[in-house]
Design a protein around this motif. Structure first.
Motif: not given
Lengths: 112, 112
Positions: A45, A57, A105, A35, A88, A108, A40-43, A90, A37, A48, A103
């Protein structure tokens, strides 16, 4: 059991470079998801992997790619970095007996 | 697009119960409700999940309405360490499409 580990934890690159991030899942977990992050957009995807195959995808450009090795460790690569790739990143792993994602850590990434 | 709606922020006094609401009015019959939290720039931490029955574990309780269109995460005795962003997520179809679709979550501030 050790948790999900990601390396490196912090990375600074410049525009146009490429970067490779690594993720080691929980022992016995064969599915790894990635993911991005941003504030402004959050997480969001990315993709996988399961048993070395990309199973799903997200909607990211082809500059974002990944792979999974036979020991379930996964890497993601971003080529021709752009300022907007600063985020970030993840990684999450999932076991076969559960659909819960655990998840790491995160890494960054800062693109200058 | 995120399939859940959460208030952007909430406050709670230390030692009191924190009740975090989530609306998921378009949830499908086979979709689970997951809750994660993220403490400042760390990886999201799994809290709890459920399908239609109420669930409880050592961290929290999850109350899902009978029509499954909304749920509430309850932290029974909030502490300062519970200050975090809480995400309510519905998981897409099982099998080969298990990605999580994240909203922006609720920023919970636990005050002394």
């Amino acid at each position: 059991k050790a948790g999900v580990t990601q390396t490196p934890r912090y990375l600074i690159k410049t525009r146009g470079q490429q970067v490779t991030l690594s993720c080691s899942p929980i022992s016995g977990h064969r599915s790894v998801s990635w993911y991005q992050q941003t504030p402004g957009q959050g997480l969001q995807f990315l993709f996988e992997y399961f048993s070395e195959t990309q199973r799903n995808k997200g909607n990211f450009p082809g500059r974002f790619s990944g792979r999974q090795f036979s020991n379930s460790r996964s890497e993601m690569n971003v080529s021709t970095l752009e300022l907007g790739d600063s985020a970030l990143y993840l990684c999450a792993s999932t076991g076969q007996d559960t659909d819960t994602q655990y998840f790491g850590p995160g890494t960054r990434l800062t693109v200058l | 697009d995120a399939k859940t709606t959460q208030p952007p922020s909430m406050d709670c006094a230390e030692g009191r119960a924190a009740n975090l609401p989530c609306n998921h009015s378009t949830i499908s019959g086979n979709e689970y409700v997951y809750w994660y939290r993220q403490i400042h720039s760390q990886g999201p931490q799994y809290i709890i999940h459920g399908l239609k029955n109420n669930e409880t574990n050592e961290m929290a309780s999850l109350i899902i309405t009978e029509d499954r269109k909304s749920s509430t995460l309850i932290l029974p005795h909030a502490t300062l360490r519970d200050t975090a962003v809480y995400y309510c997520i519905v998981r897409t179809n099982a099998g080969n499409n298990r990605k999580l679709i994240w909203g922006l979550g609720t920023s919970l501030a636990v005050n002394p």
